[in-house]
Design an enzyme around this catalytic site. Structure first.
Site, PDB file in Angstrom:
ATOM      1  CG  ASP A  62      -0.872 -50.862  28.627  1.00 43.38           C
ATOM      2  OD1 ASP A  62      -0.432 -52.031  28.662  1.00 43.38           O
ATOM      3  OD2 ASP A  62      -0.137 -49.863  28.670  1.00 43.38           O
TER       4      ASP A  62
ATOM      5  CD  GLU B 268       1.054 -46.635  32.115  1.00 43.65           C
ATOM      6  OE1 GLU B 268       1.827 -46.170  32.964  1.00 43.65           O
ATOM      7  OE2 GLU B 268       1.238 -46.527  30.899  1.00 43.65           O
ATOM      8  CG  ASN B 269      -2.731 -45.426  30.221  1.00 43.76           C
ATOM      9  OD1 ASN B 269      -1.963 -46.223  29.694  1.00 43.76           O
ATOM     10  ND2 ASN B 269      -2.366 -44.196  30.527  1.00 43.76           N
TER      11      ASN B 269
ATOM     12  CG  HIS C 256       0.654 -42.526  31.819  1.00 40.87           C
ATOM     13  ND1 HIS C 256       0.778 -41.167  31.679  1.00 40.87           N
ATOM     14  CD2 HIS C 256       0.845 -43.047  30.582  1.00 40.87           C
ATOM     15  CE1 HIS C 256       1.014 -40.872  30.409  1.00 40.87           C
ATOM     16  NE2 HIS C 256       1.064 -42.002  29.723  1.00 40.87           N
TER      17      HIS C 256
ATOM     18  CG  HIS D 202       4.854 -49.772  31.115  1.00 38.28           C
ATOM     19  ND1 HIS D 202       3.590 -50.186  30.777  1.00 38.28           N
ATOM     20  CD2 HIS D 202       4.854 -48.437  30.937  1.00 38.28           C
ATOM     21  CE1 HIS D 202       2.862 -49.153  30.420  1.00 38.28           C
ATOM     22  NE2 HIS D 202       3.610 -48.075  30.499  1.00 38.28           N
TER      23      HIS D 202
ATOM     24  CG  HIS E   8      -1.861 -48.231  24.708  1.00 37.21           C
ATOM     25  ND1 HIS E   8      -2.638 -47.152  25.058  1.00 37.21           N
ATOM     26  CD2 HIS E   8      -1.219 -48.598  25.841  1.00 37.21           C
ATOM     27  CE1 HIS E   8      -2.458 -46.870  26.335  1.00 37.21           C
ATOM     28  NE2 HIS E   8      -1.598 -47.729  26.834  1.00 37.21           N
TER      29      HIS E   8
END
Ligand code: FE2
Length: 272
Positions: free
Chosen positions: A8, A39-40, A68, A151, A178
């Protein structure tokens, strides 16, 4: 065939270390395709066109996401224009975008990437264990090498997906927490597995967020404005080696590179 999957990417610190690391890493390790969960990547939450294009231009061939994916509203339209940006395949029918893409490696071998999302401690979507099988069937005629980004939050659900797909895909790689896990292995029937690839972003943080506000929420339970941290950017990734003819994984290596590691590699590549 060597596939680098980058954990991520969080905010600018994540994007910067990714862009700095990739040229030397790709050249030095003979990497044929780079996949990253993004996505982040935009401001620590969601993805925008500008950020996706910059990540693509840095050398990432396929981008995956998760819960996200829609945090930046422009992603809802953009995902229909960029097939290399995936959202979890187990969103209901009719949702924009797709959960699978067949890329080409540097040697022109097809590589399918499937993105699915877990349901434990997350907003429940369709059953990922069934959806991933349907995606796999659809893509199998096109690609022997198949990488699944699962995910998900729960280690149990992720391990279950690994065993569910052992021998059916090249790799089941966990994202979302994460925090990189140290359980990378090739399962008995040839599927590379890791519970979580980790985070490419600021590691002096609470999963990418400034520690002050994130910690405060645990102390008083009150809403707090979360901001992306900046300290100790690291690149977390796995390098999967696969047999292009059969799709079986031969190995999986975990990477966690500090800024100093990345700079040393870049300097070495420049000197060579
Ligand atoms: Fe997530």
């Amino acid at each position: 065939m060597k596939i680098l999957f980058v954990g991520d990417v969080v905010g600018k610190p994540g994007r910067q270390i990714l862009r700095r690391a990739l040229p030397a890493l790709v050249a030095g390790r003979g990497i044929d395709l780079v996949i990253a969960n993004v996505e982040n990547a935009a401001g620590g939450k969601g993805i925008t066109r500008e950020v996706a294009e910059a990540i693509r231009d840095a050398g990432v061939g396929v981008m995956t996401t998760g819960n996200h994916v829609w945090d930046k509203k422009e992603a809802i339209d953009y995902i229909g224009l960029e097939p290399r940006l995936l959202r979890p395949a187990n969103f209901p029918a009719g949702v924009p975008g797709a959960g699978c893409y067949v890329a080409r490696s540097a040697r022109h071998d097809p590589v399918a990437v499937i993105n699915v999302m877990g349901r434990i401690f997350m907003n429940p979507l369709d059953n990922p264990f069934h959806v991933v099988r349907a995606e796999l069937e659809a893509v199998r005629p096109e690609a022997r090498v198949v990488v699944v980004d699962f995910h998900a939050e729960a280690t149990s659900e992720k391990l279950a997906m690994g065993w569910h797909l052992d021998g059916a895909v090249t790799a089941v790689l966990g994202t979302h927490t994460h925090v990189q896990t140290a359980d990378e292995r090739v399962l008995p029937n040839g599927t590379a597995y890791i519970t979580d690839v980790g985070m490419t972003g600021p590691h002096d943080s609470i999963i990418g967020v400034h520690t002050g506000a994130a910690l405060q929420r645990f102390l008083d339970g009150m809403p707090a404005k979360f901001e992306t941290a900046t300290g100790d950017p690291r690149l977390n990734a796995v390098l999967v080696t696969a047999d292009a003819a059969t799709g079986a994984a031969r190995g999986i290596e975990r990477l966690s590179l500090s800024t100093a590691d990345v700079e040393a590699q870049a300097a070495g590549a420049g000197a060579a």
